[in-house]
Design an enzyme around this catalytic site. Structure first.
Site, mmCIF file in Angstrom:
data_model
loop_
_atom_site.group_PDB
_atom_site.id
_atom_site.type_symbol
_atom_site.label_atom_id
_atom_site.label_comp_id
_atom_site.label_asym_id
_atom_site.label_seq_id
_atom_site.Cartn_x
_atom_site.Cartn_y
_atom_site.Cartn_z
ATOM 1 N N TRP A 267 0.822 -1.209 0.000
ATOM 2 C CA TRP A 267 0.000 0.000 0.000
ATOM 3 C C TRP A 267 0.852 1.253 0.000
ATOM 4 O O TRP A 267 0.520 2.235 -0.647
ATOM 5 C CB TRP A 267 -1.016 -0.009 1.142
ATOM 6 C CG TRP A 267 -2.114 -0.998 0.887
ATOM 7 C CD1 TRP A 267 -2.378 -2.136 1.591
ATOM 8 C CD2 TRP A 267 -3.063 -0.984 -0.192
ATOM 9 N NE1 TRP A 267 -3.431 -2.808 1.024
ATOM 10 C CE2 TRP A 267 -3.874 -2.128 -0.068
ATOM 11 C CE3 TRP A 267 -3.308 -0.112 -1.263
ATOM 12 C CZ2 TRP A 267 -4.912 -2.433 -0.956
ATOM 13 C CZ3 TRP A 267 -4.347 -0.406 -2.151
ATOM 14 C CH2 TRP A 267 -5.128 -1.550 -1.992
ATOM 15 N N ASP B 59 -1.891 6.461 6.456
ATOM 16 C CA ASP B 59 -2.915 5.566 5.909
ATOM 17 C C ASP B 59 -3.204 4.539 6.994
ATOM 18 O O ASP B 59 -2.417 3.631 7.240
ATOM 19 C CB ASP B 59 -2.387 4.890 4.634
ATOM 20 C CG ASP B 59 -3.401 3.914 4.040
ATOM 21 O OD1 ASP B 59 -4.454 3.674 4.661
ATOM 22 O OD2 ASP B 59 -3.127 3.394 2.937
ATOM 23 N N LYS C 247 -12.427 -2.041 6.212
ATOM 24 C CA LYS C 247 -11.628 -2.939 7.041
ATOM 25 C C LYS C 247 -12.143 -2.910 8.482
ATOM 26 O O LYS C 247 -12.639 -3.902 8.978
ATOM 27 C CB LYS C 247 -10.149 -2.529 7.011
ATOM 28 C CG LYS C 247 -9.336 -3.036 5.806
ATOM 29 C CD LYS C 247 -9.720 -2.435 4.494
ATOM 30 C CE LYS C 247 -8.963 -2.990 3.310
ATOM 31 N NZ LYS C 247 -7.962 -2.106 2.757
HETATM 32 C C1 LIG Z 1 -7.463 -1.568 1.568
HETATM 33 C C2 LIG Z 1 -6.391 -0.558 1.707
HETATM 34 C C3 LIG Z 1 -6.264 0.523 0.818
HETATM 35 C C4 LIG Z 1 -7.173 0.704 -0.361
HETATM 36 O O1 LIG Z 1 -8.429 1.039 0.056
HETATM 37 P P1 LIG Z 1 -9.617 1.364 -0.977
HETATM 38 O O2 LIG Z 1 -10.656 1.875 -0.060
HETATM 39 O O3 LIG Z 1 -9.954 0.074 -1.652
HETATM 40 O O4 LIG Z 1 -9.115 2.374 -1.939
HETATM 41 C C5 LIG Z 1 -5.259 1.439 1.038
HETATM 42 N N1 LIG Z 1 -4.424 1.315 2.071
HETATM 43 C C6 LIG Z 1 -4.502 0.288 2.940
HETATM 44 C C7 LIG Z 1 -3.536 0.209 4.079
HETATM 45 C C8 LIG Z 1 -5.494 -0.666 2.786
HETATM 46 O O5 LIG Z 1 -5.582 -1.692 3.653
#
Ligand SMILES: *Cc1c(COP(=O)(O)O)cnc(C)c1O
Length: 360
Positions: free
Chosen positions: A102, A172, A196
């Site tokens: 990511w 993030d 998540k």
């Molecule tokens: C799932 C995830 C993303 C992407 O998320 P989307 O909502 O599908 O764009 C980005 N960063 C991390 C750490 C993730 O787990």
């Protein structure tokens, strides 16, 4: 059919009481005669749902008053774009820490807008650890420092908050937000896709310090302009109303269950139970440096990869689903977010021990 223990990395399990409440309120939310999905986002019913969700999130995370909370769409991936567009504010570079899949995506997107200085990368050790503070090579002219506090695919989590010498820290937190208390004041901006550990897909939360908006780069789409979103209470256009409502129910469930301090205790226990099971056996392996192991996403491999399909099939037969690892790392991955009960981790550990007895 009985509900399963779903170890998906996302969209992931939701707390069962939340789903039951949503079911009970489906046809008639609080005497409105409507489903929340049918309401005007500008009507007083939905406005009250939206405001309550924000108030509950602020309380859960102790978000200071000088931070805005935005309820957006477009996923965490859209924030890979919106962050440089809003935070560069005339600067030409930003620092990024690279710890897995990511962060690499965030970096690739930021490179479209600025020079990315990689302040540290652990790619040489296949992203099996987070760098220590002393390894961070922060640059003087960076507009901000970005990191991925939990790498969902590699199962690598920072055990500390990076110190950035006054530069805004951007995180993030898609796969770790709400898993434990954090000090929001240490951050300039926190973002997370909801699917998540918050609620359903379609909602993205951004928490940002209010001095970091209002100077978007030329050409920033209106929808990506944090100031526009903040000034319009995240309703510049129609927000993802039903996802916002369900996230609000999750926040109430968290509050009713001891808040983030209680979640942290439970999550630490769940993770320890699973890592102890892996470490006690030579049949299962997790390659991540113990200090960087994720509480939320636990990747592991079987000593004999030929058994992977059998493992997945037999696990599914006893109600343990979506354990297949990400295609980039192979093996298995158990995602054990807040909504995964301890009984789910117990069931997985028992299954793993039994599977090893039969096949080890
Ligand atoms: C799932 C995830 C993303 C992407 O998320 P989307 O909502 O599908 O764009 C980005 N960063 C991390 C750490 C993730 O787990």
């Amino acid at each position: 059919m009985a509900r399963v223990y779903n170890f998906s990395a996302g969209p992931a399990m939701l707390p069962e009481p939340v789903l039951a409440q949503a079911r009970d309120e489906m046809l008639d939310w609080h005497g409105s005669g409507m489903c929340v999905a049918e309401m005007s986002h500008r009507g007083k019913e939905f406005m009250s749902i939206a405001a309550q969700a924000e108030a509950d999130l602020r309380e859960l995370m102790s978000i200071p008053d000088n931070y805005k909370v935005l309820f957006l769409q477009g996923g965490a991936s859209s924030q890979f774009t919106a962050i440089p567009m809003n935070l560069l504010q005339g600067a030409e570079s930003a620092d990024y820490i690279s710890t897995g899949s990511w962060s690499k995506k965030a970096i690739a997107e930021a490179r479209r807008y600025c020079a990315v200085h990689v302040a540290a990368t652990t790619e040489d050790t296949k992203f099996t650890r987070a760098p220590a503070q002393g390894e961070l090579d922060l640059s003087a002219d960076a507009a901000y420092v970005h990191y991925t506090s939990n790498e969902t695919i590699q199962g690598v989590e920072f055990s500390y908050i990076p110190e950035t010498n006054g530069k805004p820290l951007v995180a993030d937190m898609s796969s770790t937000i709400l898993s434990r208390p954090i000090d929001v004041s240490r951050y300039g901006l926190i973002y997370a896709g909801a699917q998540k550990n918050i609620g359903p897909a379609g909602l993205t939360i951004v928490i940002l310090r209010d001095d970091l908006m209002g100077q978007p780069m030329n050409g920033t789409p209106t929808m990506f302009d944090y100031k526009v979103q903040a000034d319009n209470d995240s309703m510049y256009n129609t927000p993802p109303t039903y996802a916002w409502y369900l996230a609000g129910l999750v926040f109430q469930w968290l509050k009713g269950n001891g808040g983030l301090a209680a979640m942290a205790e439970i999550n630490a226990r769940k993770a320890k139970r699973l890592y102890d099971c892996i470490d006690a056996s030579s049949f299962y392996q997790n390659p991540v440096d113990p200090v960087s192991r994720s509480w939320m996403n636990v990747p592991f491999t079987l000593a004999n990869a030929d058994l992977d399909e059998t493992f997945l099939k037999e696990a599914k037969a006893v109600g343990l689903t979506t354990l297949k690892g990400h295609r980039s790392v192979g093996g298995m991955r158990a995602s054990i977010y807040n909504a995964m009960p301890e009984s789910g981790v117990e069931a997985l550990v028992s299954f793993m021990q039994e599977f090893e007895r039969k096949n080890g």
